[in-house]
Design a protein around this motif. Structure first.
Motif, PDB file in Angstrom:
ATOM      1  N   SER A  63     -12.072 -10.205  -0.063  1.00  0.00           N
ATOM      2  CA  SER A  63     -13.151 -10.574   0.854  1.00  0.00           C
ATOM      3  C   SER A  63     -12.632 -10.680   2.283  1.00  0.00           C
ATOM      4  N   GLY A  64     -11.462 -11.284   2.437  1.00  0.00           N
ATOM      5  CA  GLY A  64     -10.884 -11.410   3.770  1.00  0.00           C
ATOM      6  C   GLY A  64     -10.569 -10.060   4.389  1.00  0.00           C
ATOM      7  N   LEU A  65      -9.965  -9.178   3.612  1.00  0.00           N
ATOM      8  CA  LEU A  65      -9.634  -7.846   4.123  1.00  0.00           C
ATOM      9  C   LEU A  65     -10.896  -7.060   4.459  1.00  0.00           C
ATOM     10  N   SER A  66     -11.925  -7.199   3.635  1.00  0.00           N
ATOM     11  CA  SER A  66     -13.170  -6.458   3.859  1.00  0.00           C
ATOM     12  C   SER A  66     -13.917  -6.955   5.096  1.00  0.00           C
ATOM     13  N   ALA A  67     -13.683  -8.197   5.490  1.00  0.00           N
ATOM     14  CA  ALA A  67     -14.380  -8.765   6.641  1.00  0.00           C
ATOM     15  C   ALA A  67     -13.727  -8.414   7.969  1.00  0.00           C
ATOM     16  N   ILE A  68     -12.547  -7.805   7.934  1.00  0.00           N
ATOM     17  CA  ILE A  68     -11.830  -7.513   9.175  1.00  0.00           C
ATOM     18  C   ILE A  68     -12.617  -6.595  10.105  1.00  0.00           C
ATOM     19  N   PRO A  69     -13.250  -5.502   9.625  1.00  0.00           N
ATOM     20  CA  PRO A  69     -13.994  -4.653  10.556  1.00  0.00           C
ATOM     21  C   PRO A  69     -15.095  -5.378  11.314  1.00  0.00           C
ATOM     22  N   ALA A  70     -15.756  -6.314  10.677  1.00  0.00           N
ATOM     23  CA  ALA A  70     -16.864  -7.009  11.332  1.00  0.00           C
ATOM     24  C   ALA A  70     -16.398  -8.199  12.159  1.00  0.00           C
ATOM     25  N   SER A  71     -15.328  -8.886  11.727  1.00  0.00           N
ATOM     26  CA  SER A  71     -14.943 -10.138  12.360  1.00  0.00           C
ATOM     27  C   SER A  71     -13.635 -10.073  13.139  1.00  0.00           C
ATOM     28  N   GLY A  72     -12.795  -9.089  12.869  1.00  0.00           N
ATOM     29  CA  GLY A  72     -11.508  -9.007  13.546  1.00  0.00           C
ATOM     30  C   GLY A  72     -10.398  -9.606  12.695  1.00  0.00           C
ATOM     31  N   PHE A  73      -9.160  -9.263  13.053  1.00  0.00           N
ATOM     32  CA  PHE A  73      -8.016  -9.674  12.251  1.00  0.00           C
ATOM     33  C   PHE A  73      -7.774 -11.185  12.307  1.00  0.00           C
ATOM     34  N   ALA A  77      -6.287   6.860  -1.450  1.00  0.00           N
ATOM     35  CA  ALA A  77      -6.508   8.256  -1.078  1.00  0.00           C
ATOM     36  C   ALA A  77      -7.783   8.809  -1.704  1.00  0.00           C
ATOM     37  N   LEU A  78      -7.975   8.560  -2.997  1.00  0.00           N
ATOM     38  CA  LEU A  78      -9.145   9.108  -3.671  1.00  0.00           C
ATOM     39  C   LEU A  78     -10.438   8.414  -3.246  1.00  0.00           C
ATOM     40  N   TYR A  79     -10.329   7.209  -2.693  1.00  0.00           N
ATOM     41  CA  TYR A  79     -11.536   6.537  -2.205  1.00  0.00           C
ATOM     42  C   TYR A  79     -11.971   7.093  -0.846  1.00  0.00           C
ATOM     43  N   PHE A  80     -11.009   7.264   0.071  1.00  0.00           N
ATOM     44  CA  PHE A  80     -11.369   7.652   1.438  1.00  0.00           C
ATOM     45  C   PHE A  80     -11.434   9.160   1.636  1.00  0.00           C
ATOM     46  N   LEU A 120      -7.890  -1.886  -6.215  1.00  0.00           N
ATOM     47  CA  LEU A 120      -8.796  -2.816  -5.536  1.00  0.00           C
ATOM     48  C   LEU A 120      -8.270  -3.188  -4.159  1.00  0.00           C
ATOM     49  N   LEU A 121      -6.991  -3.559  -4.097  1.00  0.00           N
ATOM     50  CA  LEU A 121      -6.395  -3.944  -2.815  1.00  0.00           C
ATOM     51  C   LEU A 121      -6.316  -2.763  -1.856  1.00  0.00           C
ATOM     52  N   ALA A 122      -6.130  -1.557  -2.410  1.00  0.00           N
ATOM     53  CA  ALA A 122      -6.027  -0.378  -1.545  1.00  0.00           C
ATOM     54  C   ALA A 122      -7.309  -0.153  -0.758  1.00  0.00           C
ATOM     55  N   VAL A 123      -8.451  -0.266  -1.431  1.00  0.00           N
ATOM     56  CA  VAL A 123      -9.722  -0.042  -0.741  1.00  0.00           C
ATOM     57  C   VAL A 123      -9.916  -1.066   0.383  1.00  0.00           C
ATOM     58  N   ALA A 124      -9.582  -2.328   0.105  1.00  0.00           N
ATOM     59  CA  ALA A 124      -9.768  -3.368   1.116  1.00  0.00           C
ATOM     60  C   ALA A 124      -8.729  -3.249   2.234  1.00  0.00           C
ATOM     61  N   ALA A 125      -7.452  -3.129   1.865  1.00  0.00           N
ATOM     62  CA  ALA A 125      -6.392  -3.107   2.872  1.00  0.00           C
ATOM     63  C   ALA A 125      -6.433  -1.829   3.709  1.00  0.00           C
ATOM     64  N   LEU A 126      -6.621  -0.689   3.062  1.00  0.00           N
ATOM     65  CA  LEU A 126      -6.671   0.559   3.809  1.00  0.00           C
ATOM     66  C   LEU A 126      -7.966   0.685   4.600  1.00  0.00           C
ATOM     67  N   GLY A 127      -9.007  -0.016   4.159  1.00  0.00           N
ATOM     68  CA  GLY A 127     -10.209  -0.090   4.991  1.00  0.00           C
ATOM     69  C   GLY A 127      -9.914  -0.779   6.313  1.00  0.00           C
ATOM     70  N   ALA A 128      -9.085  -1.829   6.263  1.00  0.00           N
ATOM     71  CA  ALA A 128      -8.676  -2.501   7.495  1.00  0.00           C
ATOM     72  C   ALA A 128      -7.814  -1.583   8.350  1.00  0.00           C
ATOM     73  N   MET A 166      -4.001   8.367   5.184  1.00  0.00           N
ATOM     74  CA  MET A 166      -3.308   9.257   4.248  1.00  0.00           C
ATOM     75  C   MET A 166      -1.794   9.156   4.412  1.00  0.00           C
ATOM     76  N   LEU A 167      -1.329   8.995   5.643  1.00  0.00           N
ATOM     77  CA  LEU A 167       0.114   8.840   5.863  1.00  0.00           C
ATOM     78  C   LEU A 167       0.617   7.528   5.269  1.00  0.00           C
ATOM     79  N   VAL A 168      -0.191   6.479   5.372  1.00  0.00           N
ATOM     80  CA  VAL A 168       0.191   5.200   4.767  1.00  0.00           C
ATOM     81  C   VAL A 168       0.279   5.340   3.250  1.00  0.00           C
ATOM     82  N   THR A 169      -0.677   6.040   2.651  1.00  0.00           N
ATOM     83  CA  THR A 169      -0.626   6.235   1.198  1.00  0.00           C
ATOM     84  C   THR A 169       0.587   7.078   0.797  1.00  0.00           C
ATOM     85  N   ALA A 170       0.931   8.074   1.607  1.00  0.00           N
ATOM     86  CA  ALA A 170       2.121   8.883   1.319  1.00  0.00           C
ATOM     87  C   ALA A 170       3.380   8.027   1.366  1.00  0.00           C
ATOM     88  N   LEU A 171       3.452   7.119   2.337  1.00  0.00           N
ATOM     89  CA  LEU A 171       4.602   6.222   2.437  1.00  0.00           C
ATOM     90  C   LEU A 171       4.697   5.318   1.217  1.00  0.00           C
TER      91      LEU A 171
END
Length: 353
Positions: free
Chosen positions: A79-89, A148-151, A272-280, A326-331
């Motif tokens: 929830s915290g990671l998903s809220a970053i786009p709307a509320s900021g880090f 990667a497969l989500y985005f 689960l964490l990938a979608v939230a964290a990489l969304g940020a 994608m570069l983050v996922t490759a790393l």
């Protein structure tokens, strides 16, 4: 209960069912997709609770405290990671949710430590180097794959002009290569040992993800996307069979079922964490490169939502942001290969305690 039905009601459809993934992911915005997945998982759990399963008289009671604390902890962090786009880090809500999630996860570890063999995730299993190594590899690799497969379908649709169904069908070679190559990968691991496969596989997958980061989605599918998907699929095919067998062999036959369950849970949590964290990450990169008028959050939502009247600046910023993801996922996948080589012992050495 048939496995396919369990996978569907449990929400485990992205990689195995690319057509479903491509068509369904765009019914709602990314921030809402998790709600749909949560409902599907809730239905799956409810059905499985009342399913006619085989039971062992000596089975241990469920670890409700552990299950509740880890679920709350992961939900709060997501929830915290998903809220970053709307509320900021540095918004207090974001930091508060992350803090609550971390506290519950630490409580979960404490509960598992006190529960001993009655724990849903006995910490003694991590005394096996191979068990710890394979789960570290799983976390990193499935974080990369899930993100990667989500985005990727968003990029195919917005940057390549694909329809939702076409974007899902673009992942069909991934499933086909994994399906037909699994037996060969298993034989390869049997001949040369799992350590080589668990090192080379993630590194090959990392190369595929790096190719996606530099692919031109506007080109022909066979020249732009297919080579990267093929390399990624080969890497995952080489990795998955020995990963499953190694994690189960690492703790002995008596705990093989628990080991497999923990490894599956790690893979699901990673996705689960990938979608939230990489969304940020996507939002941070998009905000950095977006030079157009208005809010970066609104512009990104317009891009992901498929709106027609999106400024060119927003499309260009999304292109750069997606490549950053994608570069983050490759790393992460490459780090998984390093973990496979460093942590997993070759066959013949002492692996389990």
């Amino acid at each position: 209960m048939p496995k396919l039905f369990r996978d569907i009601v449990g929400g485990d459809v992205p990689a195995e069912n690319p057509l479903v993934n491509g068509s369904a992911a765009f019914v709602v915005l990314p921030g809402k997709t998790l709600v749909v997945d949560s409902h599907a998982n809730a239905i799956g759990v409810t059905i499985q609770m009342f399913a006619d399963e085989s039971r062992a008289p000596q089975a241990r009671p469920l670890d409700w405290k552990g299950a509740a604390t880890v679920a709350i902890g992961l939900a709060a962090i997501t929830s915290g990671l998903s809220a970053i786009p709307a509320s900021g880090f540095f918004d207090r809500t974001v930091l508060g949710a992350m803090g609550v999630g971390a506290a519950f996860l630490m409580t979960f570890v404490a509960i598992e430590a006190r529960s001993g063999n009655r724990a849903m995730m006995p910490l003694s299993l991590f005394g096996s180097r191979n068990f710890s190594g394979t789960n570290t590899l799983t976390l990193l690799l499935y974080f990369a794959l899930g993100g990667a497969l989500y985005f990727l379908p968003f990029g195919l649709i917005r940057l390549g002009g694909y329809s939702a169904t076409q974007a899902g069908a673009a992942l069909l070679p991934f499933a086909l290569i994994m399906g037909f190559g699994a037996s060969f990968a298993g034989a390869l691991a049997d001949r040369f040992g799992p350590r080589l496969s668990l090192t080379a596989g993630p590194l090959i997958a990392a190369c595929g993800l790096a190719l996606l980061a530099f692919a031109d989605f506007g080109k022909s599918y066979w020249l732009g996307v297919f080579p990267a998907i093929g390399v990624l699929a080969i890497g995952m095919t080489v990795t998955v069979p020995p990963l499953t067998s190694t994690v189960m062999a690492a703790v002995g036959e008596a705990h093989a079922g628990i080991a497999s369950g923990v490894n599956n849970a790690v893979a699901r949590v990673a996705g689960l964490l990938a979608v939230a964290a990489l969304g940020a990450v996507l939002f941070a990169s998009f905000s950095h490169h977006f030079a157009g008028p208005g809010s970066a959050n609104a512009a990104l939502n317009a891009v992901l939502g498929g709106q027609a009247d999106v400024a060119e600046e927003a499309i260009a910023a999304f292109d750069r942001a997606l490549r950053t993801v994608m570069l983050v996922t490759a790393l992460c996948a490459a780090l998984g290969g390093v973990a496979g080589w460093w942590l997993i012992r070759p066959v013949g050495e002492v692996t389990a305690r």
